[in-house]
Design an enzyme around this catalytic site. Structure first.
Site, PDB file in Angstrom:
ATOM      1  N   ASP A  17       0.670  -1.118   0.085  1.00  0.00           N
ATOM      2  CA  ASP A  17       0.050   0.199  -0.118  1.00  0.00           C
ATOM      3  C   ASP A  17       0.715   1.484  -0.005  1.00  0.00           C
ATOM      4  OD1 ASP A  17      -2.339  -1.775   0.265  1.00  0.00           O
ATOM      5  OD2 ASP A  17      -1.985  -1.776   2.366  1.00  0.00           O
ATOM      6  N   GLU A 274       1.494  -6.635  -5.153  1.00  0.00           N
ATOM      7  CA  GLU A 274       1.245  -5.724  -6.244  1.00  0.00           C
ATOM      8  C   GLU A 274       2.591  -4.983  -6.884  1.00  0.00           C
ATOM      9  OE1 GLU A 274      -2.224  -3.934  -6.249  1.00  0.00           O
ATOM     10  OE2 GLU A 274      -1.800  -2.086  -7.396  1.00  0.00           O
TER      11      GLU A 274
HETATM   12  O1  TRH Z   1       4.238  -6.173   0.870  1.00  0.00           O
HETATM   13  P1  TRH Z   1       2.909  -6.890  -0.026  1.00  0.00           P
HETATM   14  O2  TRH Z   1       2.847  -8.200   0.209  1.00  0.00           O
HETATM   15  O3  TRH Z   1       1.903  -5.853  -0.237  1.00  0.00           O
HETATM   16  C1  TRH Z   1       0.403  -6.331  -0.385  1.00  0.00           C
HETATM   17  C2  TRH Z   1      -0.034  -6.126  -1.802  1.00  0.00           C
HETATM   18  O4  TRH Z   1       0.342  -4.765  -2.201  1.00  0.00           O
HETATM   19  C3  TRH Z   1      -1.418  -6.615  -1.817  1.00  0.00           C
HETATM   20  O5  TRH Z   1      -1.937  -6.165  -3.081  1.00  0.00           O
HETATM   21  C4  TRH Z   1      -2.255  -5.796  -0.601  1.00  0.00           C
HETATM   22  O6  TRH Z   1      -3.346  -6.171  -0.651  1.00  0.00           O
HETATM   23  C5  TRH Z   1      -1.270  -6.068   0.597  1.00  0.00           C
HETATM   24  O7  TRH Z   1       0.026  -5.752   0.865  1.00  0.00           O
HETATM   25  C6  TRH Z   1      -2.084  -5.747   1.915  1.00  0.00           C
HETATM   26  O8  TRH Z   1       3.663  -6.925  -1.808  1.00  0.00           O
HETATM   27  P2  TRH Z   1       4.197  -5.717  -2.562  1.00  0.00           P
HETATM   28  O9  TRH Z   1       2.729  -5.052  -3.451  1.00  0.00           O
HETATM   29  O10 TRH Z   1       5.012  -6.488  -3.574  1.00  0.00           O
HETATM   30  O11 TRH Z   1       4.776  -4.614  -1.709  1.00  0.00           O
HETATM   31  C7  TRH Z   1       6.227  -4.780  -1.244  1.00  0.00           C
HETATM   32  C8  TRH Z   1       6.898  -3.459  -1.477  1.00  0.00           C
HETATM   33  O12 TRH Z   1       8.051  -3.566  -0.515  1.00  0.00           O
HETATM   34  C9  TRH Z   1       7.027  -3.053  -2.630  1.00  0.00           C
HETATM   35  O13 TRH Z   1       6.900  -1.498  -2.854  1.00  0.00           O
HETATM   36  C10 TRH Z   1       8.777  -3.258  -2.832  1.00  0.00           C
HETATM   37  C11 TRH Z   1       8.973  -3.083  -1.537  1.00  0.00           C
HETATM   38  N1  TRH Z   1      10.423  -3.554  -0.991  1.00  0.00           N
HETATM   39  C12 TRH Z   1      11.636  -3.123  -0.760  1.00  0.00           C
HETATM   40  O14 TRH Z   1      11.340  -1.635  -0.804  1.00  0.00           O
HETATM   41  N2  TRH Z   1      12.674  -3.459  -0.304  1.00  0.00           N
HETATM   42  C13 TRH Z   1      12.750  -4.833  -0.319  1.00  0.00           C
HETATM   43  O15 TRH Z   1      13.669  -5.289   0.047  1.00  0.00           O
HETATM   44  C14 TRH Z   1      11.521  -5.648  -0.783  1.00  0.00           C
HETATM   45  C15 TRH Z   1      11.666  -7.151  -0.525  1.00  0.00           C
HETATM   46  C16 TRH Z   1      10.435  -4.935  -1.009  1.00  0.00           C
END
Ligand code: TRH
Length: 380
Positions: A17, A274
């Site tokens: 989010d 996402e």
């Molecule tokens: O963290 P998420 O599981 O977020 C989820 C999804 O958005 C889902 O649709 C929603 O319903 C739920 O949350 C509540 O996975 P996502 O979307 O990939 O987000 C991870 C974020 O973390 C992304 O912006 C990339 C960031 N990230 C980093 O900045 N550094 C890291 O080392 C990693 C592994 C990720």
């Protein structure tokens, strides 16, 4: 015309989010040059992606965006021209009343979750009048086609990525910054970011028996905790362990920019949710996606809808294994191991396909630009 924006982000759990809302805020501020205020209810989570955030500050300016703490007591402020609630973040009643009192009323947007399903085109942009106030909310859906809101992709992204991927010195410096030597040419580099997944043990087994060495780079979090269970010892960020031909390199959680570089530098990326899912596509490298697990198998429908689009241009054999691997991963089936083995022989086809796919994503449009245009049409 410069507009003012309020973006509300409620961090339900995880990081997607805030990842999406922060990208949107930054891009609206840097590209069309709008004035953006981002309200966040959990600055600690935000800081993980963006270390410049100080959770103690109720108001701070970062990369041109005014970041405000969204706490229990809401400060008095005039709503902006455009108010965006990220993923149905429920706006405070007092804020809705202030929006109703402001003339002209702000354009009110609910930014929805991404899905490749075809119903998205029919729902994108639909209005929903507030039951009692003179306000209309519009649903803005990200998506993969021109009839949706497109995907978040900043201007110049492909250029920066290509320059990085084509620069051995930059790649070597990146690996060094993570405390890793540049993996040898024969080693396959995979990044791992996933939810709890019962199939991980089978994947680790397949990687450790792979004919060529596999280096799995895993940022701190759920994936690392699961790997610790599988390996039977605690793996801390910074440590390296070997399981047969597999080297596990545990690293700290990266900021957004560094995480992008990790996706650009690896040969395969395991991603989830996402935002990491979209960034992995934009990295132009093959990916394995775990959709956010939902009740009644909604995530499996999302996975199939994506694969229908993503895999359609692959030759039939590569398509079969690519789909089988992602479906097995989402069903948490131990079949991921044998699908990984089968997929290895399609490595070149998948790499070429990932590049084409990334190039074609622009056809759906840039979400921030489309959103700004959508709102401008309603402000006129
Ligand atoms: O963290 P998420 O599981 O977020 C989820 C999804 O958005 C889902 O649709 C929603 O319903 C739920 O949350 C509540 O996975 P996502 O979307 O990939 O987000 C991870 C974020 O973390 C992304 O912006 C990339 C960031 N990230 C980093 O900045 N550094 C890291 O080392 C990693 C592994 C990720």
């Amino acid at each position: 015309m410069t507009r003012t924006w309020d973006i509300f982000c409620s961090v339900v759990d995880n990081y997607g989010d805030i990842g999406v809302c922060w990208r949107l805020a930054r891009q609206l501020s840097s590209e069309p040059g709008h004035s953006v205020r981002l309200w966040v209810d959990n600055l600690e989570s935000f800081r993980r992606l963006c270390p410049a955030v100080d959770p103690a500050q109720a108001l701070q300016r970062i990369k041109g965006v005014e970041v405000r703490r969204w706490g229990a007591t809401f400060p008095r402020a005039e709503p902006a021209d455009i108010v965006v609630e990220g993923f149905g973040a429920r706006l405070p009643d007092a804020w809705l009343e202030a929006m109703a009192a402001r003339l002209p009323h702000p354009v009110w947007i609910n930014l929805e979750y991404l899905s490749a399903e075809s119903w998205v085109e029919g729902c994108h942009g639909l209005p929903s009048p507030h039951p009692s106030l003179p306000l209309v909310k519009h649903f803005f859906f990200p998506g993969f086609t021109a009839a949706t809101g497109g995907l978040l992709m900043e201007d110049g992204l492909a250029r920066t990525r290509d320059a990085f991927q084509g620069d051995p010195a930059a790649l070597a410096a990146f690996w060094r910054s993570l405390g890793l030597a540049s993996p040898g040419d024969s080693a396959l580099r995979v990044s791992l970011f996933c939810y709890r997944n019962a199939a991980l043990a089978a994947l680790v087994e397949a990687w450790s028996c792979d004919p060529s060495p596999v280096v799995c780079i895993v940022p701190e979090g759920t994936a690392l905790t699961q790997l610790s269970h599988i390996a039977g010892r605690r793996i801390e960020p910074g440590s390296r362990i070997k399981l047969g031909g597999l080297s596990i390199a545990a690293i700290p959680f990266l900021d957004l920019e560094q995480y992008d570089r990790l996706l650009w530098a690896c040969d395969f990326n395991w991603v989830r949710g996402e935002d990491s899912f979209v960034r992995a596509q934009l990295a132009a490298r093959p990916l394995v996606w775990q959709a956010y697990p939902q009740q009644e198998g909604a995530h499996l429908r999302k996975t199939s809808a994506f694969l229908e689009r993503y895999a359609s241009a692959l030759d039939p054999a590569a398509r079969r294994v690519q789909c089988a691997l992602i479906e097995a991963w989402n069903r948490e089936s131990a079949d991921v191991g044998r699908h990984w083995v089968a997929l290895r022989s399609h490595r070149n086809a998948l790499a070429a396909h990932a590049r084409d796919w990334a190039g074609n994503l622009a056809a759906g449009g840039s979400l921030a630009i489309k959103l700004a245009e959508f709102c401008e049409d309603r402000l006129k």
